[in-house]
Design an enzyme around this catalytic site. Structure first.
Site, PDB file in Angstrom:
ATOM      1  N   HIS A  64       1.309  -1.065  -0.062  1.00 13.33           N
ATOM      2  CA  HIS A  64       0.012   0.369   0.474  1.00 13.33           C
ATOM      3  C   HIS A  64       0.827   1.096   0.230  1.00 13.33           C
ATOM      4  O   HIS A  64       0.360   2.277  -1.061  1.00 13.33           O
ATOM      5  CB  HIS A  64      -0.796   0.111   1.412  1.00 13.33           C
ATOM      6  CG  HIS A  64      -1.715   1.175   1.363  1.00 13.33           C
ATOM      7  ND1 HIS A  64      -3.103   0.939   1.268  1.00 13.33           N
ATOM      8  CD2 HIS A  64      -1.420   2.441   2.041  1.00 13.33           C
ATOM      9  CE1 HIS A  64      -3.420   2.193   1.021  1.00 13.33           C
ATOM     10  NE2 HIS A  64      -2.653   3.454   1.904  1.00 13.33           N
ATOM     11  N   GLU A  65       1.937   1.175   1.239  1.00 14.09           N
ATOM     12  CA  GLU A  65       2.928   2.575   0.886  1.00 14.09           C
ATOM     13  C   GLU A  65       3.424   2.128  -0.384  1.00 14.09           C
ATOM     14  O   GLU A  65       3.757   3.368  -0.803  1.00 14.09           O
ATOM     15  CB  GLU A  65       3.548   2.205   2.083  1.00 14.09           C
ATOM     16  CG  GLU A  65       2.588   2.121   3.637  1.00 14.09           C
ATOM     17  CD  GLU A  65       1.805   2.824   4.246  1.00 14.09           C
ATOM     18  OE1 GLU A  65       2.115   4.411   3.099  1.00 14.09           O
ATOM     19  OE2 GLU A  65       1.075   3.010   4.333  1.00 14.09           O
ATOM     20  N   HIS A 122       1.471   4.441  -2.935  1.00  8.81           N
ATOM     21  CA  HIS A 122       2.025   6.111  -2.780  1.00  8.81           C
ATOM     22  C   HIS A 122       2.793   6.584  -3.412  1.00  8.81           C
ATOM     23  O   HIS A 122       2.455   7.344  -4.188  1.00  8.81           O
ATOM     24  CB  HIS A 122       1.508   6.430  -1.110  1.00  8.81           C
ATOM     25  CG  HIS A 122       0.103   5.961  -0.070  1.00  8.81           C
ATOM     26  ND1 HIS A 122      -0.683   6.668  -0.608  1.00  8.81           N
ATOM     27  CD2 HIS A 122       0.055   5.526   0.783  1.00  8.81           C
ATOM     28  CE1 HIS A 122      -1.851   6.959  -0.174  1.00  8.81           C
ATOM     29  NE2 HIS A 122      -1.254   5.847   0.758  1.00  8.81           N
ATOM     30  N   GLU A 126      -6.145   6.604  -0.558  1.00  9.24           N
ATOM     31  CA  GLU A 126      -6.014   5.615   0.022  1.00  9.24           C
ATOM     32  C   GLU A 126      -6.403   4.347  -1.047  1.00  9.24           C
ATOM     33  O   GLU A 126      -5.896   3.571  -0.894  1.00  9.24           O
ATOM     34  CB  GLU A 126      -6.911   6.604   1.556  1.00  9.24           C
ATOM     35  CG  GLU A 126      -6.181   6.766   1.663  1.00  9.24           C
ATOM     36  CD  GLU A 126      -4.716   6.423   2.694  1.00  9.24           C
ATOM     37  OE1 GLU A 126      -4.405   5.286   2.513  1.00  9.24           O
ATOM     38  OE2 GLU A 126      -3.622   7.464   2.279  1.00  9.24           O
TER      39      GLU A 126
END
Length: 302
Positions: free
Chosen positions: A149-150, A153, A227
């Protein structure tokens, strides 16, 4: 996901400094070119506001990694000292390679609550860090999903996009703050000269703060949107089920007081958001866990 809080905090500070600079340049040195016969020169004001607004967001962007390290006490893994650290570095390296970005710095910060963040001014100079609480409470599969997930980003360029959006928002805030300041100066303080009076400067700086707060709803909307995109990347790099499991693992943390620094809460993977609609929810940095999981469930399993 520990980015936006520090970014916004730095941005507000720079905006206040920009407002003071407006005062010094216009009042003391007579520079700036935004006032002339008849009052404000709207074209010149718009250009100057855009310059000041973008400066604030760009400074926030370039300082984001340094400020994140300092505020969380993140310790960078220079040389892995145990199997967990080696696994973290190897997992981030594999995911970074999969999305075609440079190897980020990898770090751990001491926080009992499960959290993680990624930050940096470009895709090839990023930082990915996880909390000690996340390592202690999540399974390896769930930690892998959080890291993915990071990395999402970073790969999506969320910080750069955020900086551009914030810069434009800053420009509009400063522009309308000075229009309101000019109106108050003329109507309330009865200033009939072409030069701005004290009412203009005081009102403008106050409105910089008030309008900046209201306009942050736009930035928060983008934060919520990003997100979902990062969750999709997490599902792609790890798996949909691992990403859903990781979000479900955050539910106990949602019920506990957040131990992150106040300025970093917007970046936390555990954000304690309330359900339903309210004015406060317009300023939420994250969708609720239920909203995120529902979006993931619509993706094909992998």
């Amino acid at each position: 996901m520990l980015r936006i809080g520090l970014f916004l905090l730095t941005n507000v500070a720079v905006m206040v400094v920009a407002g003071i600079a407006f005062f010094i340049l216009s009042r003391v040195f007579g520079l700036g070119g935004v006032h002339g016969p008849g009052g404000l020169q709207y074209g010149s004001l718009a250009v100057l506001c855009l310059c000041y607004g973008m400066i604030g967001s760009m400074i926030s962007l370039f300082l984001s990694k340094w400020m994140a390290k300092k505020s969380t006490g993140t310790v960078i893994i220079e040389r892995p000292s145990n199997a967990t650290e080696q696994w973290l570095v190897d997992t981030v390296a594999k995911q970074a390679k999969a999305v075609g970005i440079g190897m980020p710095e990898v770090g751990i910060f001491d926080n009992a609550q499960p959290n993680a963040f990624a930050t940096g001014w470009n895709k090839n100079s990023a930082l990915v860090a996880v909390s000690s609480g996340l390592l202690h409470t999540m399974t390896a599969d769930e930690v892998e999903a959080v890291l993915a997930h990071e990395i999402g980003h970073v790969a999506n360029g969320d910080m750069v996009t955020l900086a551009l959006i914030q810069g434009v928002v800053n420009a509009f805030v400063m522009f309308f703050a000075r229009i309101i300041g000019s109106f108050v100066d003329q109507v309330v303080f009865k200033n009939e000269s072409d030069s701005p009076g004290i009412g203009y400067f005081v009102t403008s700086m106050v409105m910089d703060i008030l309008l900046g707060f209201l306009a942050s709803a736009i930035v928060m909307w983008f934060s919520r949107l990003r997100e979902y995109r990062a969750d999709e990347m997490g599902a792609k790099l790890a798996s949909r089920d691992k990403m859903i499991s990781a979000l479900n693992a955050l539910r106990p943390a949602e019920a506990r007081p957040d131990q992150m620094p106040e300025s970093m809460k917007a970046f936390a993977i555990s954000s304690g958001q309330s359900q339903g609609f309210s004015i406060a929810n317009l300023f939420r940095t994250h969708p609720t866990l239920d909203e995120r999981i529902s979006a993931l469930q619509k993706l094909p399993a992998n």
